[in-house]
Design an enzyme around this catalytic site. Sequence first.
Site, short mmCIF file in Angstrom:
data_model
loop_
_atom_site.label_atom_id
_atom_site.label_comp_id
_atom_site.label_asym_id
_atom_site.label_seq_id
_atom_site.Cartn_x
_atom_site.Cartn_y
_atom_site.Cartn_z
N TYR A 234 55.86 -47.31 0.43
CA TYR A 234 54.46 -47.15 -0.10
C TYR A 234 54.47 -47.14 -1.63
O TYR A 234 54.97 -47.63 -2.61
CB TYR A 234 54.03 -46.64 0.66
CG TYR A 234 52.66 -47.05 0.62
CD1 TYR A 234 51.94 -47.91 1.48
CD2 TYR A 234 51.60 -46.16 -0.75
CE1 TYR A 234 50.46 -48.51 1.53
CE2 TYR A 234 50.85 -46.84 -0.52
CZ TYR A 234 49.62 -48.00 -0.16
OH TYR A 234 48.63 -48.02 -0.62
N THR A 274 43.92 -51.33 10.15
CA THR A 274 43.14 -52.14 9.43
C THR A 274 44.31 -53.39 9.32
O THR A 274 45.25 -52.75 9.79
CB THR A 274 42.85 -51.55 8.31
OG1 THR A 274 43.49 -51.72 7.02
CG2 THR A 274 42.30 -50.43 8.10
P1 NAI Z 1 40.56 -54.12 4.98
O1 NAI Z 1 41.75 -55.01 4.63
O2 NAI Z 1 40.67 -53.55 6.52
O3 NAI Z 1 39.34 -54.29 4.32
C1 NAI Z 1 39.00 -55.17 3.34
C2 NAI Z 1 37.86 -55.71 2.54
O4 NAI Z 1 37.83 -56.69 1.30
C3 NAI Z 1 37.16 -56.47 3.61
O5 NAI Z 1 36.24 -56.71 3.66
C4 NAI Z 1 37.63 -57.46 3.22
O6 NAI Z 1 36.05 -59.28 3.42
C5 NAI Z 1 37.52 -57.57 1.52
N1 NAI Z 1 38.18 -58.30 0.17
C6 NAI Z 1 39.31 -59.34 0.43
N2 NAI Z 1 38.97 -60.21 -0.40
C7 NAI Z 1 38.43 -59.95 -1.04
C8 NAI Z 1 37.99 -61.29 -2.06
N3 NAI Z 1 38.95 -61.71 -2.89
N4 NAI Z 1 36.89 -60.53 -2.60
C9 NAI Z 1 35.70 -59.98 -1.99
N5 NAI Z 1 36.34 -59.86 -1.06
C10 NAI Z 1 37.43 -59.21 -0.30
O7 NAI Z 1 41.62 -52.71 4.28
P2 NAI Z 1 41.57 -51.27 3.97
O8 NAI Z 1 42.58 -51.03 4.51
O9 NAI Z 1 40.38 -51.19 5.04
O10 NAI Z 1 41.49 -51.02 2.86
C11 NAI Z 1 40.22 -50.60 1.87
C12 NAI Z 1 41.23 -50.02 0.49
O11 NAI Z 1 41.49 -48.82 1.38
C13 NAI Z 1 42.66 -50.48 0.12
O12 NAI Z 1 42.22 -50.28 -1.23
C14 NAI Z 1 43.58 -49.78 0.88
O13 NAI Z 1 44.99 -49.75 0.11
C15 NAI Z 1 43.28 -48.18 0.53
N6 NAI Z 1 43.82 -47.69 1.61
C16 NAI Z 1 44.19 -48.12 3.00
C17 NAI Z 1 44.67 -47.68 4.20
C18 NAI Z 1 44.79 -47.88 5.82
O14 NAI Z 1 45.61 -47.04 6.08
N7 NAI Z 1 44.92 -49.47 5.64
C19 NAI Z 1 44.83 -46.08 3.81
C20 NAI Z 1 44.19 -45.28 2.78
C21 NAI Z 1 43.82 -46.09 1.51
#
Ligand code: NAI
Length: 397
Positions: A234, A274
């Site tokens: 990571y 997620t």
């Molecule tokens: P997720 O997969 O649940 O949500 C991603 C979102 O982005 C969705 O709404 C999807 O429709 C949208 N999306 C994807 N490609 C797109 C595109 N080309 N155009 C428009 N919308 C698009 O992801 P999650 O886990 O909530 O991640 C969000 C952020 O949080 C990321 O930067 C991730 O690295 C960060 N993060 C995640 C953690 C985890 O454990 N899941 C921990 C800490 C940070």
Amino acid sequence: MIIEPRTRGFICLTAHPDGCATNVKEQIDHITSKGTFEGPKKVLVLGASTGFGLASRITAAFGTGAATLGVFFEKPPKEGKTSSPGWYNSAAFENEAHAAGLYAKSINGDAFSKEIKEKTLNTIKEDLGQVDLVVYSLAAPMRVHPETGVRHKSVLKPIGGVYENKTVDFHTGVVSDIKIEPCGEGDIENTVAVMGGEDWELWIDALMEADLLAPGAQTVAYSYIGPALTEPIYRKGTIGRAKDHLEATAGKLMQKMESLNGKAYVSVNKALVTQASSAIPVIPLYISLLFKIMKEKGIHEGCIEQMQRLFYDRMYNPDGLALDEAGRIRVDDWEMREDVQSQIAELWEQAETETLAEIGDLQGYKDEFFKLFGFHFDAVDYTADTNEMVAVPGLVE
Ligand code: NAI
């Protein structure tokens, strides 16, 4: 149609509209149980349909009555074929928001493209005038660069050496050793192009040029650090380079936004189940141990609990915002607690197929995973005939 979960590898190919609506409702109930906070009034959420972005949208709407415009990339339903879960989530969110008298519209398409940026800017111009918070929560496997047309693919790989550790197939509970080859040429640059800060900056530039950011507006993007255990895959891997870039971009945006007395932050969030994180090797095993320990200590959180703390106790805390030495907001503080991490390190050594069910929260992981798609909710009758053709009422065509 009768909708059942159908999985392939790390993804579930179906989603249940009633289950997704239950998920959204539970998140709304969590926020309303916390009372209100004095926060943003007009919010743009990029990546608004699942995970942290959806929870951010819910927190802003139901915590402070904000108008929200959500951008996401989801598959709408077709006759006999369910949508992706983010579509049903967004439909449910908008129905709840509209019933509460709140403005809520959504744009479905590629947020990296010029076309979707333009559509979003026009919608803000026409409906909201300006926004005072921009949440950047995209998690995507690839990005077509808007200027060069190059298709960049992000990879989850170590840098400079093979990474060997254990992981779990959370569907079967089988713990196995994995060996991940280091990234190849171009992988770092491509991953940074997809998950780094360039697109975030393009959004802020476009909004500022069009005078669509209100005085004092803020923007936040989400990052992750995690323990030494997952570092090679990571934080010190290809995705970590992208997060370094994202965090550096916050500094750049902070300067750019000075002219309007605005602020740009990165919030380091907790590891959660997620769609994005299920695909990262080693992480599901880490999360199943983390959940067990945090639940035992009474400090377990999901996306909505994290975003509630981020908005109420950090970004909009009237007593001020605490940042770490690198200028980041930390809501991963409970995950990173010394007592939590030392217990995980101990359990990690013992984690095997035979022991995991007991020492880890594999069932909790599985439940969370299926809940992402609207399954495993007690209140939903999964044998009932369900209409898959759900519309997002405020979809901007
Ligand atoms: P997720 O997969 O649940 O949500 C991603 C979102 O982005 C969705 O709404 C999807 O429709 C949208 N999306 C994807 N490609 C797109 C595109 N080309 N155009 C428009 N919308 C698009 O992801 P999650 O886990 O909530 O991640 C969000 C952020 O949080 C990321 O930067 C991730 O690295 C960060 N993060 C995640 C953690 C985890 O454990 N899941 C921990 C800490 C940070």
